[in-house]
Design a protein around this motif. Structure first.
Motif, short mmCIF file in Angstrom:
data_model
loop_
_atom_site.label_atom_id
_atom_site.label_comp_id
_atom_site.label_asym_id
_atom_site.label_seq_id
_atom_site.Cartn_x
_atom_site.Cartn_y
_atom_site.Cartn_z
N ARG A 46 15.33 32.55 63.14
CA ARG A 46 16.46 32.40 62.36
C ARG A 46 17.18 33.51 62.12
NH1 ARG A 46 19.61 28.44 59.75
NH2 ARG A 46 20.80 29.18 58.25
N ASP A 47 18.67 33.60 62.49
CA ASP A 47 19.48 34.70 62.51
C ASP A 47 20.47 34.71 61.37
OD1 ASP A 47 21.45 36.45 63.11
OD2 ASP A 47 22.92 35.10 63.73
N SER A 48 20.34 35.83 60.61
CA SER A 48 21.26 36.10 59.25
C SER A 48 22.38 36.62 59.39
CB SER A 48 20.20 36.67 58.21
OG SER A 48 20.07 38.09 58.58
N GLY A 54 17.07 36.32 65.80
CA GLY A 54 16.21 36.09 64.62
C GLY A 54 15.73 37.39 64.04
N GLY A 58 16.69 36.67 57.88
CA GLY A 58 16.61 35.16 58.20
C GLY A 58 15.26 34.28 58.00
N LYS A 62 13.87 31.49 54.77
CA LYS A 62 13.44 29.97 55.35
C LYS A 62 12.08 29.76 54.86
CE LYS A 62 17.02 28.24 56.87
NZ LYS A 62 17.74 26.95 56.19
N TYR A 353 5.97 27.40 65.81
CA TYR A 353 7.51 27.00 65.16
C TYR A 353 8.14 26.00 66.29
CZ TYR A 353 10.18 29.89 68.70
OH TYR A 353 10.68 30.15 69.74
N TRP A 389 17.53 24.49 63.65
CA TRP A 389 17.88 24.12 62.41
C TRP A 389 18.75 23.02 62.32
CZ3 TRP A 389 14.64 25.97 59.12
CH2 TRP A 389 13.54 27.23 59.55
N GLY A 397 23.32 30.58 62.31
CA GLY A 397 21.89 30.55 61.84
C GLY A 397 21.12 30.43 63.22
N SER A 398 21.45 29.83 64.06
CA SER A 398 20.74 29.73 65.37
C SER A 398 20.48 30.83 66.13
CB SER A 398 21.45 28.53 66.21
OG SER A 398 20.74 28.18 67.54
#
Length: 531
Positions: A46-48, A54, A58, A62, A353, A389, A397-398
């Motif tokens: 998850r990228d923030s 990632g 992030g 989650k 994941y 996601w 976020g991807s």
């Protein structure tokens, strides 16, 4: 003085009896609670901040997803800086890759995970260092440098480091070559360094509280004689065991999970290596086959290799093997059957994941061949693609860190609006995601599944796999038809009669265990207490 001797003897006898009674009254150490691991390939989760990588913030955002899925423990791939995208082969150990965030971000993540009731395990690999590590950089051709003795060298001048697997340079996914050198694990200073390093991650405040500390470690590529070279040898007794002892003295509840380097049953690692858990590699191969006899044979061999109090971690996927949905050729029924077997067997299951979504991915088979894929560390990218996601792979976020004009992007497995995303599967009650949630909720609700005994029934030439989990008067029976035609389990009438059985996948609806099953049908039935 003579009359004192009987009193002294009596006192000694009373002291011995008191010690004996104290020992007898001391309960045996509690068995560790069953865990459900959720393994994350960090760069792809998850990228923030919009850079498509990632990161720690992030992941922290989650944590509720991981908890709601039914996992109890997060297993991370390495976080330390490295010239390789997967962060194995470090250039620094007590640090975090800047692309992932800061040490403050890391400790905030650990605190947030613990606040949600989740444990955290770090993946540790420090048998090697990558080019750029100061132990290597500052010691080349300097045999008297401070850290020269921290690495193994091929020459007395220390100009050529002992390479990883005999290869001087390894090609990264970015097309650049980097060296990887072996660490001198027999050096007392190196042992002390890594012991203090793991104590730091386990107990950052040094007070034994474990505040902000991890709950366990995965030891990557653990060996007794590293790479069978005779250079780093007797590591179980001389290196690992003292470190594990120091860790558990400080944090008694901390657990050690080893990746046994031979990918076998792990008995030596559980005994001589003194780890708590190993990976059930042979059983994973059996679950890929979905062949009843192969599965039964490997369940028995796995149980036989596992001493009391030790754990096998069951898995269908990890960052080094092909995605299970691709292994079963996109067959959703087989994916459901494999998931049910993994999550109902004795041991602690691990979910990689995106496994719960049915993400696809296989490492290329034509590696290094003419016209094929070049031999670089990029060959693992297809099983490390971004977690899905949203239906749109480009959504905010991807973590599509691998985007570009290389083959691993052009030939990627996961595509926008392919039905394999959390957004799409949450909306479908019959999705694989909801199947995993149902199975995990069932596992947590039935103590005989989490920690009971295990018996193989239907031990015959039929295609129905029958596994009975028991604890006290509680029983749960897993039934899976692994054949191509309808089949009926051949169960002992004494076992299934005289008790009220319910279909645990159908709101505890009354049922009989020996009903006919369709091909790849899964039934989980359990006895119900009297109402």
């Amino acid at each position: 003085m003579k009359p004192a001797r009987p009193l002294l003897a009596a006192f000694a006898l009373l002291l011995a009896l008191a010690t004996l009674f104290a020992q007898a009254a001391t309960p045996p150490p509690a068995q560790p609670a069953s865990q459900v691991f959720y393994q994350i390939f960090f760069r792809g989760f998850r990228d923030s901040n919009g850079d498509r990588i990632g990161d720690l913030k992030g992941l922290t955002s989650k944590l509720d997803y991981i908890r709601r899925l039914g996992a109890t423990t997060i297993l991370l791939t390495p976080l330390q800086p490295s010239p390789y995208y997967h962060n194995y082969f470090a250039t620094a150990f007590k640090a975090v890759d800047p692309a992932y965030g800061t040490l403050d971000d890391y400790f905030a993540f650990v605190r947030a995970a613990h606040a949600q009731g989740l444990k955290v395990y770090l993946d540790e690999e420090f048998q090697y260092v990558a080019e750029g590590n100061p132990w290597w950089r500052d010691s080349i051709c300097k045999p008297h440098a401070k850290y020269a003795g921290y690495l193994l060298w091929k020459d007395k001048q220390h100009c050529v480091a002992e390479p990883f697997l005999g290869k001087a340079k390894w090609l990264g996914y970015d097309g650049k070559s980097y060296g990887i050198a072996m660490v001198n694990l027999e050096n007392p200073a190196v042992k002390a360094y890594f012991q203090n390093l793991l104590l730091y991650w386990a107990d950052p405040h040094g007070d034994g509280s474990g505040r902000d500390g991890v709950d366990g470690f995965r030891i990557d590529h653990m060996m007794d004689d590293l790479d069978h070279k005779g250079l780093d040898k007797n590591l179980f007794a001389g290196f690992w065991t003292p470190i594990f002892r120091a860790l558990k003295t400080r944090r008694p509840g901390l657990r050690i999970l080893a990746e046994q380097a031979d990918w076998g049953y792990g008995e030596k690692w559980l005994t001589a290596g003194h780890v708590d858990m190993v990976f059930a590699f042979p059983l994973r191969g059996a679950l890929v086959s979905l062949d009843k006899q192969t599965i039964v044979r490997n369940i028995r061999a796995t149980d036989a290799a596992t001493p009391a109090g030790k754990i096998q971690v069951l898995f269908l996927e990890n960052h080094d093997v092909d995605r299970y949905m691709s292994e079963v050729h996109d067959d959703p029924a087989k994916a459901r059957a494999g998931a049910a077997i993994e999550l109902m067997l004795k041991g602690d299951p691990l979910i990689y994941y995106g496994q719960e979504l049915g993400m696809r991915g296989m490492q290329p088979k034509n590696i290094g061949k003419s016209g094929g894929i070049p031999l670089t560390d990029a060959v693992g990218i297809p099983v490390r693609e971004a977690f899905r996601w949203q239906a749109d792979l480009d959504a905010a976020g991807s973590a599509i860190w691998y985007r570009g004009d290389q083959w691993f992007w052009k030939d990627r497995y996961n595509r926008s609006h392919d039905g394999v995303s959390l957004q799409e599967e949450e909306a479908r009650p019959d999705s694989l995601y909801h199947w995993y949630r149902k199975l995990l909720a069932l596992r947590h609700a039935r103590p005989e599944i989490e920690g009971g005994s295990q018996r193989i029934l239907c031990d015959d030439d039929s295609a129905v796999l029958c596994i009975l989990r028991e604890q006290g008067d509680r029983r749960t029976l897993l039934l899976v038809n692994l054949g191509r035609t309808d089949a009926k389990p051949r169960l002992d009438p004494k076992l299934v009669s005289g008790a009220a059985w319910a279909d645990l996948l159908d709101n505890d609806a009354p049922t009989v265990p020996d009903a006919v099953l369709h091909p790849m049908q899964v039934r989980i039935v359990g006895t119900l207490p009297p109402h």
